[in-house]
Design a protein around this motif. Structure first.
Motif: not given
Length: 648
Positions: A71-92
């Protein structure tokens, strides 16, 4: 920078199940840090809290903070933040056992950070990929991912990260039964980290795989002590499972039950149902060995249900096998037969799908994978761009000066390369033919085991239909022991002569039980033959013994007087095996077969001939010689088969 280094250390300690720092970090301290930081640091602050919850298997809470990163990455329009979340989704998802979902997130994550040149983040995801593919029994992809991560960490000279990747590689080597290589890899890790619980556990696993159970025990107990000290319940459950299995193999069933039960209680609190099923299977197996069939059936059924629900076929297969033994011991032969058929069918499917490429080929890829890391641009390379541009200009000038010289050299080498190319093609052709022969041998061996199993199962079926329950029980008990030995050798193209003779003796006892008669079975082995270190193709003699019984002795008026003699001697580079019976002879056997409604075709003999042909393509002499035995009056009194098997 200091905060960044601390965060990375925390990430890696949980990532590889060595979660001693995060487990002791207070949640309010993490949240306080979250309120202080801004920008990109806020992603990592959310990530640290997500790790905190994952360390305690509170995966729903962990996912909420992964959502916060996105959500923070989307709010800031930062692709790094959006993709950074994928790592945590993957581990969960991985901790939940949802492996394909986890892989999908990792692909998104790797693709993005590969494009921006952040190799450190790519290495994190590659390790996760290696772990998941290992769980999915895709060892080729697992090692490939591990080696790519290792190449990055070696460039960084980060021993902490190198150790965890080496641990993952050693686990796969152990699974592939490369025990010596696995031990060397583990010792490399312990030389820098003597309290690594995962390495201690896996070194114990290697010794178990080698059959050295006494050596494995202290490694398991030391690993358990470390995990309990660190309050790492996830890792502790793994150690308890392995201790239960170890003591079961040592015949110490009360101890085995205690550890398996304790591990099951821990895993019931975790979200991964597959691991709970594995512990249920362990408890059920111990009850089976202790003779408590009611409890064994209860736990094994629950394990089988989890295996079916999660699609974990190895768990389902093992549950079928143990339930078959439960029903056999309790006298429920119909259920025993049904579960044994299900086990055999599923096992054949898994054996076909779990083929693994040679580890040496993957090691050769290691160097090429290092080159592949050039695509993953290191962050430090950005600082060297100006220097590289200057070097490129100098290289262009240098190449221009050498152009004429290279043209001349090229023409001279072209002629030499043609010769080298022809030689390489010859080498490749030789390698191809050798590999093709090995594959044909495995294919033929894969045919003879189902052929043998079908014949035995058919006999059990006939006994059950005729309500010969006592014979069916004896037959099923003997068959279950024999089939276990056959399946254990299914991956080996060769077995020791001693083991082959034991299998033959068990087979003759089974056939004698079917005919309700004793068949005399004599084995004569040349004294100077080392039976334990003399190898021959697995199940290569069984079809000849089967023919002697079915086509010779079975047609005698008194089967009880039937006799089979096996004489084995060495002749230079050949093992000469004589199989002699006192049956009715081939001519009379053919007459009986033509009159019979069931015309039994000798499929096993045809396959055996093909296997011996593959072993001896350069040998012109006959490898199978069949002789009809007659008395003085010319009457058939049996058959003698001489089989010559290359052993050098």
């Amino acid at each position: 920078m200091k905060l960044w280094k601390t965060t990375i250390a925390i990430v890696f300690q949980f990532l590889f199940f060595q979660d001693s720092i995060i487990a002791q970090t207070k949640l309010d301290s993490l949240k306080l840090n979250l309120a202080k930081v801004q920008g990109a640091e806020k992603y990592e602050a959310y990530g640290n809290i997500s790790w905190y919850y994952m360390a305690r298997t509170q995966l729903d809470s962990a996912k909420i903070y992964a959502d916060s990163i996105r959500l923070l990455g989307q709010h800031q329009e930062d692709p790094n933040g959006i993709r950074y979340a994928d790592f945590y989704y993957a581990v969960v998802a991985r901790l939940k056992g949802e492996y394909q979902i986890s892989l999908n997130h990792l692909e998104q994550y790797i693709g993005h950070f590969k494009s921006v040149g952040d190799s450190n983040k790519v290495a994190l995801a590659l390790f996760q990929q290696g772990s998941i593919y290992d769980k999915m029994a895709n060892y080729d992809k697992s090692l490939k991912a591990y080696y790519r991560a290792l190449a990055i960490h070696e460039q960084e000279q980060n021993q902490f990260k190198i150790n965890f990747v080496l641990n993952g590689i050693a686990i796969v080597l152990k699974t592939l039964k490369r025990y010596d290589e696995a031990l060397v890899t583990y010792e490399r890790v312990l030389s820098t980290d003597s309290l690594n619980s995962a390495v201690l556990l896996n070194m114990g696993n290697v010794y178990v795989g080698q059959g050295e159970l006494e050596k494995a025990e202290p490694f398991y107990l030391k690993a358990l002590k470390v995990d309990r000290k660190n309050e790492n319940s996830l890792a502790e459950a793994y150690v308890l499972e392995n201790l239960g299995t170890l003591y079961g193999k040592m015949g110490q069933f009360p101890k085995a039950l205690s550890f398996h039960t304790e591990g099951l209680e821990l895993r019931r609190k975790l979200p991964n149902k597959v691991e709970e099923g594995i512990s249920l299977k362990g408890v059920g197996w111990v009850y089976l060995k202790m003779g408590d069939l009611i409890k064994a059936e209860t736990f094994l059924k629950r394990a089988m249900k989890i295996g079916q629900e999660t699609g974990t076929r190895s768990l389902t297969r093992d549950s079928y096998q143990y339930l078959s033994e439960v029903y056999s011991d309790s006298g429920d032969f119909e259920n025993a037969y049904t579960h044994l058929k299900s086990f055999a069918k599923l096992n054949d499917s898994l054996v076909g799908e779990e083929s693994v490429k040679q580890v040496n080929e993957l090691r050769e890829r290691y160097e090429s994978e290092k080159k592949d890391q050039q695509i993953v641009l290191l962050a430090t390379e950005r600082e060297r761009e100006a220097t590289l541009k200057k070097a490129m200009i100098a290289a262009i000038i240098f190449i221009s000066l050498l152009a004429l010289m290279l043209l001349y050299i090229f023409r001279q080498r072209l002629r030499n390369q043609k010769i080298v190319s022809e030689k390489n093609e010859e080498i490749k052709e030789t390698h191809y033919k050798r590999r093709l022969t090995e594959l044909e041998m495995k294919a033929l061996q894969a045919q003879i085991n189902p052929h043998f199993i079908f014949n035995c199962m058919n006999s059990i079926n006939q006994m059950i239909k005729k309500k010969h329950n006592e014979n069916a029980s004896k037959y099923l008990t003997k068959f279950s022991k024999l089939i276990r030995s056959v399946l254990e050798n299914a991956e080996d193209t060769e077995v020791a002569l001693k083991d082959e003779l034991v299998t033959l003796k068990s087979y003759v006892e089974l056939e004698a039980l079917r005919f309700k008669e004793d068949i005399k079975f004599v084995i004569e082995v040349q004294e100077d033959i080392d039976q334990e270190n003399t190898y021959l193709p697995a199940m290569v003699l069984q079809p000849f013994v089967e023919n002697a019984i079915w086509h010779g002795i079975r047609h005698k008026k008194e089967v009880a007087k039937g006799k089979i003699t096996i004489a084995i001697r060495e002749d230079q580079d050949l093992l000469i095996c004589l199989i002699e019976d006192n049956g009715v002879g081939r001519q009379r056997a053919l007459e009986f077969q033509q009159k019979s409604v069931l015309k039994k075709k000798s499929l096993g003999l045809k396959i055996t001939e093909d296997r011996l042909r593959l072993l001896s393509r350069e040998i012109k002499k006959r490898l199978i010689k069949i002789t009809d035995l007659t008395d003085a009056a010319g009457k058939a009194i049996g058959t003698k088969v001489e089989v010559s098997i290359p052993i050098s």
